[in-house]
Design an enzyme around this catalytic site. Structure first.
Site, short mmCIF file in Angstrom:
data_model
loop_
_atom_site.label_atom_id
_atom_site.label_comp_id
_atom_site.label_asym_id
_atom_site.label_seq_id
_atom_site.Cartn_x
_atom_site.Cartn_y
_atom_site.Cartn_z
N THR A 1 0.91 -1.18 0.02
CA THR A 1 0.00 0.17 0.07
C THR A 1 0.79 1.15 -0.15
O THR A 1 2.13 1.20 0.31
CB THR A 1 -1.05 0.07 1.10
OG1 THR A 1 -0.06 0.35 2.28
CG2 THR A 1 -1.62 -1.27 1.46
N ASP A 2 0.30 2.26 -0.27
CA ASP A 2 0.93 3.44 0.00
C ASP A 2 1.00 3.87 1.66
O ASP A 2 0.12 3.06 2.37
CB ASP A 2 0.45 4.77 -0.87
CG ASP A 2 1.57 5.83 -0.94
OD1 ASP A 2 2.46 5.99 -0.15
OD2 ASP A 2 1.21 6.67 -1.81
N TYR A 3 1.63 4.94 2.08
CA TYR A 3 1.89 5.31 3.43
C TYR A 3 0.41 5.38 4.11
O TYR A 3 -0.41 6.28 3.81
CB TYR A 3 2.56 6.56 3.50
CG TYR A 3 3.27 6.67 4.76
CD1 TYR A 3 4.75 6.65 4.91
CD2 TYR A 3 2.61 7.45 5.69
CE1 TYR A 3 5.32 7.01 6.09
CE2 TYR A 3 3.13 7.73 7.04
CZ TYR A 3 4.40 7.52 7.01
OH TYR A 3 5.24 7.93 8.34
#
Ligand code: BGC
Length: 731
Positions: A279-281
């Site tokens: 995932t992104d952050y």
């Protein structure tokens, strides 16, 4: 020779298959020994913190590594520090599974190359591969295994600060660049200790944020996804990219991180992606404020069920997945699949053979910021410069001229390395002033002029005096490095602060003014274009920016860059890009009821593909070898390009095609090929493009990739707005 090549290809196929079999057997055996907690640990990625001296890890994360709750760490580097963390994992955990170290190595690691958008303006795929290769050499020597790059989001809204991180607005060129960067990072084999596993991001359609506001909603059709935004991801998958990062935005009302259509149907089934998805952050957590998940636990279930393998920084899998499994909200199979993919990546990197193979202090000393890397950075930086205007041959400068070098960027170091500059040390960046002094000792008078973004007039009078006493003014203007990149959208795209005023005052003195721009996005600068004698777009060129710009200004290097993104005249035109649709009422100056503005032209300030040289090129009309293409056939298009100027120069000859009538409306033109050629004064060269059916195809309403019979217009020129054309029929 041909037999040898065939043999080599067959052999490498066998070896790859054997490797995959060994890997799968290894992973299966390991998986069989793992507890649920250990599996969830592999699906968990946390960042390290920053101390004054470099990265450090919060004590609780060190404990989490010790107990196998964390399988990957990002933002930790240096051979020594990664070895220390790796030791915690390998010596303390039951199964001794090594950590994976990730980092945003985007445009260089310590030797910083031009920001990705700038570098894309070189249109030089070999050089872009080379810079990614060097970045991987340096980063891997500092213990890193995995980079969050390339960023391949097609971006057509310069208000969006992250436009600086990609390769511009064009899908075809963006796809070639994306693949080149993957090849550069991943090298020949991930097992080599000088390669990085790449992570293509942000999947998907992140660049279409409404109003250019970062993290904002997007709303595009599946056809636009397939025709415009997906191809660079496909190119990376085809190039063997190891991982994919989901994006913050939604697609069809479902956040990308919980979107099984995007991850399972498109990425895994259609594109046949075999690596792992991160995932992104905290983008799992963000599905709650998106209004898609009622709480973190549900968000984690939706992400896992959609096909996500690794949770970046959210701690959602760590805190919830066990309970979700007990409740039957997620399956053991999905957890196992995620862990398999992550372990396979660690295996491919050779970490099970030697977890410390990337932590080599000796190699680190030798490789990082070596002279060869700095030389490459200078070479690639100057290829990324785009000459936007050059009246009366103001450039190149002569070493005998008295130059007033003015502006907040003339001796600035910080902005040169741009945003996302990895472990780059801006204090080591080489600014323009000393580089110009080296070319013309005693001829350069420097004056700051103003600050980047405040309105203090204190430096004006000195700058005006320097300008008055000069033959030529070189005025360095632009945006501060952190005005583009993540969370750096701007609604106004003029020069910040009082820079425009500084230009106006200096310009009134009547001296030729060369504007050198440093910025991370297209700016709206119609007054500069109208009044400056020359305009040079340098983006943020990286560690060697100053010497590279001086090379261009003094004619040591003849500029050859071409814009990969359109420059609007004013914000109200946005989005403006070259491959728009025609509409039912195309522009007609004499008809009010056509698609246009009452108060502005439709055409941009500088079109896609535009960029001047110190020499001039003339194009012959396009000729085609036939007027009809049969199925499976080819049409050959040719132009002759002549160097009619005084200098040897490089030109990027661009091929555009328009499908005149389609089962869905088609753009007015699309880039389908280009060639870079070098011509001496008086020299000419015929450039040919073989057009085949695949270059005419698009994803139709049913998402089938097909070429449709009918008329096609072929356009060739030195930029997207100035071409000559011919037509043929596809039968
Ligand atoms: C960015 C990503 C980046 C990640 C890790 C996020 O905020 O959107 O592009 O890779 O942080 O640093």
């Amino acid at each position: 020779m041909k037999h040898l090549l065939t043999f080599a290809i067959i052999l490498s196929g066998f070896l790859a298959q054997a490797h995959a079999q060994d890997r799968d057997a290894f992973v299966e055996k390991l998986l069989g020994q793992m507890t649920l907690d250990e599996k969830i640990g592999q699906m968990t990625l946390f960042t390290s913190d920053w101390d004054v001296t470099g990265p450090s890890l919060r004590p609780q994360y060190k404990d989490d590594i010790k107990t196998g709750k964390v399988g990957a760490v990002f933002n930790a580097y240096t051979a020594k520090y990664t070895r220390e963390l790796q030791r915690i994992a390998v010596e303390n955990t039951r199964l001794k599974i090594p950590l994976l170290f990730g980092y945003d190595v985007i445009h260089g690691h310590q030797t910083i190359f031009p920001i990705s958008l700038g570098e894309s303006c070189s249109w030089d795929l070999q050089e872009m591969e080379a810079s990614a290769r060097i970045a991987a050499e340096e980063a891997s020597a500092q213990g890193l295994h995995w980079t969050y790059a390339p960023m391949v989001d097609i971006a057509r809204d310069p208000r969006w600060g992250r436009i600086s991180e990609g390769a511009g607005e064009d899908t075809y060129l963006g796809s070639l660049i994306a693949a080149a960067r993957v090849r550069g990072f991943q090298g020949k084999s991930l097992k080599d200790n000088n390669t990085l596993a790449a992570c293509v991001k942000h999947y998907a359609v992140y660049g279409a944020a409404q109003a250019g506001r970062d993290y904002h909603t997007v709303d595009v059709s599946r056809q636009t996804l397939y025709n415009t935004y997906l191809p660079p991801f496909k190119a990376c998958v085809d190039a063997g990219v190891a991982s994919v990062m989901t994006s913050f935005n939604e697609f069809e009302g479902i956040p990308a991180t919980g979107n099984s259509y995007l991850i399972e149907d498109v990425l895994r089934k259609d594109l046949q992606f075999k690596g792992f998805v991160v995932t992104d952050y905290t983008s799992i957590n963000e599905m709650v404020p998106h209004g898609y998940s009622k709480d973190d636990k549900q968000a984690g279930e939706q992400a896992l069920n959609a096909g996500v393998d690794m949770d970046m920084q959210g701690g959602i899998f760590m805190n919830n997945t066990k309970k979700s499994l007990e409740e039957g909200k997620v399956t053991e199979k999905d957890i196992n699949d995620a862990v398999r993919r992550i372990l396979a990546a660690k295996y491919d990197l050779g970490l099970f053979e030697d977890p410390y193979k990337y932590c080599d202090e000796e190699r680190e000393k030798r490789v990082v910021m070596s002279q060869a890397n700095l030389d490459a950075a200078r070479r690639i930086a100057r290829k990324s410069v785009v000459l936007l205007k050059n009246d009366k041959e103001t450039l190149p400068l002569k070493k005998t001229q008295k130059i007033a070098l003015i502006g907040p960027f003339a001796n600035d170091k910080r902005s040169l390395i741009g945003s996302w500059s990895a472990a780059g040390d801006w204090t080591k960046a080489r600014p323009l002033l000393p580089a110009m002094q080296e070319y013309a000792p005693g001829k350069i008078t420097y004056s700051k002029g103003c600050n980047i973004s405040d309105d203090s007039l204190q430096y004006f009078s000195l700058a005006l005096k320097a300008a008055q006493e000069s033959d030529v003014v070189v005025l360095c203007l632009g945006e501060q490095w952190d005005m583009s990149g993540e969370a750096a959208s701007r609604a106004r795209l003029g020069l910040p602060g009082i820079q425009q005023q500084l230009f106006d005052r200096i310009q009134m003195l009547g001296k030729p003014v060369v504007v050198v721009l440093m910025n991370g996005r297209p700016l709206c600068i119609p007054e500069i274009d109208a009044k400056a004698a020359a305009v040079v777009e340098t983006w943020y060129l990286g560690t060697m920016a100053g010497p590279a710009i001086a090379d261009v200004l003094y004619g040591e290097y003849n500029p050859s860059g071409k814009l990969t993104v359109t420059f609007p005249r004013m914000e109200g035109q946005i989005p403006v890009f070259y491959n728009m649709k025609n509409t039912g009422r195309p522009f007609d100056a004499n008809n009010k009821y056509t698609s246009k503005y009452l108060d502005a032209p439709n055409d941009p300030l500088y079109p896609f593909g535009f960029g001047l040289s110190y020499t001039a090129f003339a194009y012959s009309p396009v000729t085609l070898d036939k007027t009809a293409m049969t199925a499976g056939g080819k049409v050959r298009a040719s132009v002759t390009v002549s160097n009619i100027g005084k200098y040897t120069g490089e030109e990027t000859v661009q091929l555009y095609i328009r499908d005149m009538v389609g089962s869905m409306t088609r753009p007015v033109k699309e880039l389908k090929g280009f060639r870079k050629i070098t011509l001496k004064p008086g020299e000419k060269q015929t450039v040919t493009f073989d057009i085949d059916e695949s270059m005419l195809a698009f994803y139709n309403h049913e998402l089938e990739f097909r070429a449709e019979p009918g008329t096609f217009q072929v356009m060739i020129g030195g930029n997207s707005a100035q071409t000559s054309s011919a037509t043929f029929e596809l039968q």
